[in-house]
Write an enzyme that holds these catalytic residues in place. Structure first.
Site, short mmCIF file in Angstrom:
data_model
loop_
_atom_site.label_atom_id
_atom_site.label_comp_id
_atom_site.label_asym_id
_atom_site.label_seq_id
_atom_site.Cartn_x
_atom_site.Cartn_y
_atom_site.Cartn_z
N GLY A 85 -8.87 12.22 0.14
CA GLY A 85 -7.60 12.90 -0.07
C GLY A 85 -6.64 12.79 1.17
N HIS A 98 -14.00 1.06 9.25
CA HIS A 98 -13.24 1.87 8.15
C HIS A 98 -11.60 1.76 8.63
CE1 HIS A 98 -12.53 4.66 5.09
NE2 HIS A 98 -12.06 5.43 5.82
N ALA A 108 2.07 2.83 2.44
CA ALA A 108 3.17 2.75 3.36
C ALA A 108 4.46 2.03 2.79
CB ALA A 108 2.70 2.17 4.72
N SER A 149 -5.26 1.69 0.46
CA SER A 149 -4.54 2.93 -0.25
C SER A 149 -5.24 3.28 -1.68
CB SER A 149 -3.09 2.75 -0.40
OG SER A 149 -2.43 2.68 0.94
N GLU A 206 -12.69 18.40 5.33
CA GLU A 206 -13.39 17.07 5.65
C GLU A 206 -13.57 17.63 7.18
OE1 GLU A 206 -11.22 13.99 4.72
OE2 GLU A 206 -11.59 14.09 2.48
N HIS A 230 -16.74 4.55 9.66
CA HIS A 230 -17.02 5.62 8.66
C HIS A 230 -18.54 5.85 8.81
CE1 HIS A 230 -17.33 8.25 5.22
NE2 HIS A 230 -15.77 8.44 5.39
N GLY A 247 0.89 -1.33 -0.10
CA GLY A 247 -0.21 0.09 -0.05
C GLY A 247 0.88 1.15 -0.01
N GLU A 260 -1.31 1.52 8.48
CA GLU A 260 -2.32 1.28 9.33
C GLU A 260 -1.91 0.04 10.05
OE1 GLU A 260 -5.92 1.33 7.43
OE2 GLU A 260 -6.99 0.60 8.91
N ARG A 281 -8.95 8.69 14.44
CA ARG A 281 -8.26 9.46 13.37
C ARG A 281 -9.08 10.54 12.87
NH1 ARG A 281 -7.92 8.53 7.64
NH2 ARG A 281 -9.63 6.92 7.96
N SER A 337 -4.36 9.61 7.46
CA SER A 337 -3.80 8.22 7.40
C SER A 337 -2.82 7.89 6.17
CB SER A 337 -4.73 7.35 7.13
OG SER A 337 -4.35 5.98 6.83
N ARG A 394 -15.85 11.82 13.01
CA ARG A 394 -16.51 10.73 12.37
C ARG A 394 -17.17 9.92 13.39
NH1 ARG A 394 -12.30 8.42 7.90
NH2 ARG A 394 -12.75 10.43 7.08
P1 FAD Z 1 -2.99 -1.03 2.60
O1 FAD Z 1 -3.03 -0.01 1.31
O2 FAD Z 1 -4.23 -1.70 3.03
O3 FAD Z 1 -2.02 -2.12 1.97
C1 FAD Z 1 -1.82 -3.17 2.75
C2 FAD Z 1 -0.74 -4.09 1.77
O4 FAD Z 1 -0.61 -5.21 2.52
C3 FAD Z 1 -1.72 -4.64 0.84
O5 FAD Z 1 -0.77 -4.80 -0.40
C4 FAD Z 1 -1.89 -6.15 0.89
O6 FAD Z 1 -2.20 -6.90 -0.12
C5 FAD Z 1 -0.50 -6.46 1.86
N1 FAD Z 1 -0.92 -7.55 2.86
C6 FAD Z 1 -1.75 -7.73 3.66
N2 FAD Z 1 -1.30 -8.79 4.31
C7 FAD Z 1 -0.43 -9.31 3.93
C8 FAD Z 1 0.43 -10.70 3.97
N3 FAD Z 1 -0.10 -11.55 4.97
N4 FAD Z 1 1.25 -10.78 3.35
C9 FAD Z 1 1.69 -9.93 2.04
N5 FAD Z 1 1.11 -8.87 1.88
C10 FAD Z 1 0.17 -8.57 2.70
N6 FAD Z 1 -7.04 7.64 4.34
C11 FAD Z 1 -6.93 8.95 3.97
O7 FAD Z 1 -5.82 9.30 4.51
N7 FAD Z 1 -7.43 9.55 3.15
C12 FAD Z 1 -8.50 8.90 2.21
O8 FAD Z 1 -9.17 9.62 1.65
C13 FAD Z 1 -8.93 7.70 2.71
N8 FAD Z 1 -10.05 7.03 2.15
C14 FAD Z 1 -10.16 5.56 2.33
C15 FAD Z 1 -11.08 4.95 1.62
C16 FAD Z 1 -11.31 3.66 1.86
C17 FAD Z 1 -12.40 2.91 1.06
C18 FAD Z 1 -10.55 2.99 2.79
C19 FAD Z 1 -10.78 1.38 2.88
C20 FAD Z 1 -9.75 3.73 3.33
C21 FAD Z 1 -9.51 5.11 3.25
N9 FAD Z 1 -8.52 5.66 3.92
C22 FAD Z 1 -8.09 6.96 3.55
C23 FAD Z 1 -7.45 5.18 4.95
C24 FAD Z 1 -6.24 4.76 4.39
O9 FAD Z 1 -6.62 4.44 2.79
C25 FAD Z 1 -5.52 3.47 4.76
O10 FAD Z 1 -5.32 3.42 6.06
C26 FAD Z 1 -3.97 3.54 4.22
O11 FAD Z 1 -4.27 3.54 2.88
C27 FAD Z 1 -3.53 2.08 4.58
O12 FAD Z 1 -2.32 2.09 3.99
P2 FAD Z 1 -1.28 0.84 4.24
O13 FAD Z 1 -0.17 0.78 3.22
O14 FAD Z 1 -1.02 0.82 5.85
O15 FAD Z 1 -2.12 -0.40 3.94
C1 SIN Z 2 -13.19 9.65 3.04
O1 SIN Z 2 -12.93 10.07 1.77
O2 SIN Z 2 -14.37 10.02 3.54
C2 SIN Z 2 -12.23 8.71 3.74
C3 SIN Z 2 -11.15 9.73 4.26
C4 SIN Z 2 -10.44 9.07 5.39
O3 SIN Z 2 -10.57 7.92 5.66
O4 SIN Z 2 -9.40 9.76 5.88
#
Ligand code: FAD
Ligand code: SIN
Length: 567
Positions: A56, A347, A23, A50, A120, A236, A21, A371, A382, A387, A282
Site C-alpha cells: 500500500g 527490492h 512517478a 508501481s 507494516e 525484502h 510508473g 525510485e 526506506r 515509496s 526490513r
Molecule cells: P516504476 O513504477 O518501476 O516505473 C518505471 C517506468 O520507467 C516503467 O514504465 C518502465 O517501463 C520505464 N522505463 C525504464 N527504463 C526506461 C527507458 N530506458 N526508457 C523508457 N522507459 C523506461 N512501494 C510502496 O510504497 N508500497 C508498496 O506496497 C510497494 N510494493 C512493491 C511491490 C513490489 C513487487 C515491488 C517491486 C516494489 C514495491 N514497492 C512498493 C516499491 C514501489 O512500487 C516502487 O519503488 C515505485 O513504484 C517506483 O515507481 P517509479 O514510477 O519510480 O518506477
Molecule cells: C510490501 O507489500 O511488502 C512492499 C511494500 C513496500 O515495498 O513498501
C-alpha cells in the site's frame, strides 16, 4: 490494455517524461496542461514496479495518527541519513496526495466510511492504505486512464530512452535519444524528467519487473549528474522461493496482519534477532533470515525459510490477500494449509540521482522522480510503503516547473544502417546473465571488501571488453539530429539488450565502488568486515563521473528538537 494515442512522434516537446510508473504518470498529469508532454515508456504503459506494489501507500491520515509520527518513523528507519526537510515535506503533503487519488477514483479499502489502514514493519501506527493486495494496480489503472484522456500528453510506448542530449556546453539538457519502432531518433526538449524506476534487475534475486534495469540512473550518470548513496539497496525479506517460480513478493502487510516467519523445524526465529520480531525494519528481518540460514542450513545460499499465514485466519486472508492466494496456488502452495517458502530478494534502491525538493538534479533542465531519484526521504533504508508516496509528492512538484525559452528542433538527417551484430550478441547476452549472480554474491545482503573488490575487477573487465564491440561503438557515437533507420526488428532488440546491459554494468561499477567506500554497516548496506554503524559515516556518498566523495557535513537528525508539525 487501453488503446494508445497516435504513434507519429513530433521531434519537439515542452517536457519529456521518461517512464510511466506512479512517478512518471503523476508527473505528466501534474504538469500544466498548456505544455506538450511526451511520456516515453519502454514496455506497455502500465508495466513497472508501481503496478506490482502490494502492501500500500503510507500516509498519516487517520485521526489517531499524525505526520510527526510518520516523520519520526521514517527518520528512524533511515538510520541517520534522511534529509529532514525532504521527509517533512513528504509527510506533511501526504494527506493532499491521497485525497487527490481518491478524487480521481482510486478505490482504497474502507472500514465503514473510513479509509482502512494496515500496519507494516517499523511503522508505529497502522497507516498503510491499501486496495486488497494489488494497491499498485489500483493506482496505476486510475492514473493511466486519466493520462489517456489528456490531449496534451503523447504516450510513446515500446520506446527506450538511450541517452540524454546535452547542449554543447554540457550544462543543460536539450532532449533524449530514443529507440523506437526500428529507428533511433532525437526528441528535443529543455526539460527531461527521469522516472525510470529502480534497478533490481542487477541482482539475481529480485522482486522487480524486467524493466527495472536502472536506465535513468545510468543515463544521468553518463551525462555527468551527481548521484547519491548508491550502496543502499533494500532487500525484502519475503519473496516466494520455489524452483522455476519468479521471486514474487509476499507482502509485508502479511506480517503486519499477523503471519509468522518460521524455519524448517517450525521455529519462530525472528525474535532471536530483534525485539520487534517479524515487524522489525526490513533490513533487520532480511539479515535475520540470512544469518539464521547460515546457522542452520548446510546450503544457506539455496535454502529458504517459511511464512505461515495461518495465524491470520482464513476469512481475513481471503479478504486481504486474494492475489497472493492465487499466485501461490499457481505454484502449488495452499496458503490455508501450509506455509509459503520465502527468502530475501533485492527490492528497492534507496540511492539514485541526487535531487533537491523541486526534483531538480545537478544538470539544468534535468529532473528525477520516483525510485530513480535520491530525494533524501529514505536515507539508508526506506520505511515500508513510503515509496509510492514519494513518487506522488515529488512528481507533483513539477506542476511548478518553469520552462526555458523553447529550442526549435531542426529536421533530422535520415541515414540507414545495415547491422551485423549477431556474433557480438552472444557475449553481451552472456554478461547480461552473469552480472546479476556476481552482484548478488558480492553486493547482496552481506558484503565484504574482498568479494566487492573481486566483483569490481570483473565488472571493469566486462566494461573494457565490450568497449571495442561494434554495437557498443555504434551506441556511443550516435549524432544528435541524425535519425537512423535500422534494417530489422532484430537489430532493435539487439540494441535494447545491449543498452540495458551497458546500463547495468555502469551501475554495477557504481554500486560496488560505493559499497567498498562505506566502511561500516547501516540500513540496507551491511559489511561483515565492518558490522557496526560508525558515527564517522553519518554522511552521504556522492558520485560524479569516476569521482566519489563524502558529503562534507555530517547529517544531524533533528528529530529530538521538534515537537509537532501539524496533525
Ligand atoms: P516504476 O513504477 O518501476 O516505473 C518505471 C517506468 O520507467 C516503467 O514504465 C518502465 O517501463 C520505464 N522505463 C525504464 N527504463 C526506461 C527507458 N530506458 N526508457 C523508457 N522507459 C523506461 N512501494 C510502496 O510504497 N508500497 C508498496 O506496497 C510497494 N510494493 C512493491 C511491490 C513490489 C513487487 C515491488 C517491486 C516494489 C514495491 N514497492 C512498493 C516499491 C514501489 O512500487 C516502487 O519503488 C515505485 O513504484 C517506483 O515507481 P517509479 O514510477 O519510480 O518506477
Ligand atoms: C510490501 O507489500 O511488502 C512492499 C511494500 C513496500 O515495498 O513498501
Amino acid at each position: 490494455m487501453p488503446r494508445l494515442k497516435s504513434p507519429s512522434i513530433s521531434p519537439h516537446f515542452d517536457v519529456i517524461v521518461v517512464g510511466s510508473g506512479a512517478a512518471g504518470l503523476y508527473a505528466a498529469l501534474c504538469l500544466p496542461t498548456h505544455l506538450r508532454v511526451a511520456l516515453v515508456t519502454k514496455n506497455t504503459i502500465n508495466m513497472g514496479s508501481s503496478n506490482y506494489a502490494q502492501g500500500g501507500i503510507a500516509a498519516a491520515v487517520d485521526p489517531s495518527d499524525n505526520p510527526f509520527l510518520h516523520l519520526e518513523d521514517t527518520l528512524k528507519a533511515g538510520v541517520g541519513l534522511c534529509d529532514y526537510e525532504a521527509v517533512k515535506f513528504m509527510v506533511e503533503n501526504a494527506a493532499e496526495a491521497i485525497a487527490h487519488l481518491v478524487e480521481m477514483g482510486v478505490a482504497f479499502d474502507r472500514k465503514g466510511e473510513k479509509l482502512a489502514m494496515t500496519l507494516e514493519a517499523a511503522h508505529s501506527r497502522p497507516r498503510v492504505l491499501h486496495s486488497a493486495d494489488t494497491t499498485g494496480r489500483a493506482i496505476i489503472d486510475t492514473l493511466v486512464a486519466k493520462v489517456l484522456e489528456r490531449p496534451n500528453i503523447q504516450v510513446i510506448s515500446q520506446a527506450i530512452a538511450l541517452n540524454l542530449w546535452l547542449a554543447p556546453q554540457k550544462d543543460r539538457v536539450q532532449g533524449i535519444s530514443l529507440l523506437h519502432q526500428s529507428k533511433i531518433q532525437w526528441l528535443k526538449s529543455s526539460v527531461v524528467v527521469l522516472a525510470t524506476g529502480g534497478g533490481g534487475q542487477i541482482f539475481a534475486q529480485t522482486t522487480n519487473p524486467e524493466v527495472s534495469t536502472g536506465d535513468g540512473t545510468a543515463i544521468a550518470w553518463r551525462a555527468g549528474a551527481i548521484l547519491r548513496d548508491l550502496e543502499f539497496f533494500q532487500f525484502h525479506p519475503t519473496a516466494l522461493t520455489k524452483p522455476g517460480a519468479p521471486h514474487f513478493l509476499i507482502s509485508e502487510a502479511v506480517r503486519g496482519e499477523g503471519a509468522h516467519l518460521i524455519d524448517e523445524k517450525g521455529y519462530r526465529f525472528a525474535f532471536d534477532y530483534h525485539a520487534a520480531g517479524e515487524l522489525a525494519p526490513r533490513d533487520v528481518v532480511s539479515r535475520a533470515i540470512f544469518h539464521h540460514l547460515h546457522k542452520t542450513s548446510s546450503d544457506p545460499t539455496h535454502a529458504h525459510v517459511y511464512l505461515d499465514l495461518r495465524p491470520i485466519g482464513p476469512e481475513r486472508i481471503r479478504y486481504r490477500f486474494p492475489n497472493i492466494i492465487n499466485v501461490c496456488q499457481q505454484w502449488g502452495i495452499d496458503v490455508f494449509q501450509e506455509p509459503i517458502p520465502v527468502s530475501p530478494a533485492a527490492h528497492y534502491w534507496m540511492g539514485g540521482v541526487a535531487c533537491d525538493l523541486m526534483s531538480q538534479t545537478s544538470i539544468r533542465g534535468l529532473y528525477a522522480i520516483g525510485e530513480t531519484a535520491s530525494t533524501g526521504v529514505h536515507g539508508a533504508n526506506r520505511l515500508a510503503s513510503n515509496s509510492l508516496l514519494e513518487c506522488l509528492i515529488f512528481a507533483a512538484q513539477l506542476s511548478r516547473i518553469e520552462i526555458e525559452p523553447n529550442l526549435v528542433a531542426r529536421d533530422s538527417d535520415i541515414s540507414q544502417i545495415n547491422s551485423d551484430w549477431n556474433r557480438e550478441m552472444e557475449q553481451i547476452e552472456a554478461i547480461r546473465q552473469m552480472l546479476p549472480s556476481l552482484m548478488w554474491e558480492s553486493a547482496g545482503i552481506s558484503r565484504h571488501e574482498e568479494l566487492l573488490n573481486q566483483a569490481l575487477y570483473q565488472v571493469n573487465r566486462w566494461r573494457d571488453s565490450l568497449a571495442s564491440f561494434e554495437i557498443v561503438k555504434f551506441l556511443a557515437n550516435l549524432l544528435p539530429n541524425e535519425m537512423i533507420e535500422l534494417n530489422s526488428t532484430n537489430a532493435e532488440e539487439q540494441l535494447r539488450i545491449t543498452a540495458e546491459t551497458l546500463n547495468l554494468l555502469d551501475l554495477g561499477y557504481l554500486i560496488l565502488k560505493s559499497s567498498m567506500s562505506r566502511a561500516e554497516s547501516r540500513g540496507g548496506h551491511y559489511r561483515s568486515d565492518y558490522p557496526k554503524t560508525s558515527n564517522d559515516w553519518n554522511v552521504h556518498t556522492l558520485i560524479q563521473g569516476d569521482r566519489l566523495w563524502k558529503s562534507s557535513t555530517k547529517i544531524k537528525s533533528k528529530r529530538l528538537k521538534i515537537k509537532s508539525i501539524g496533525s
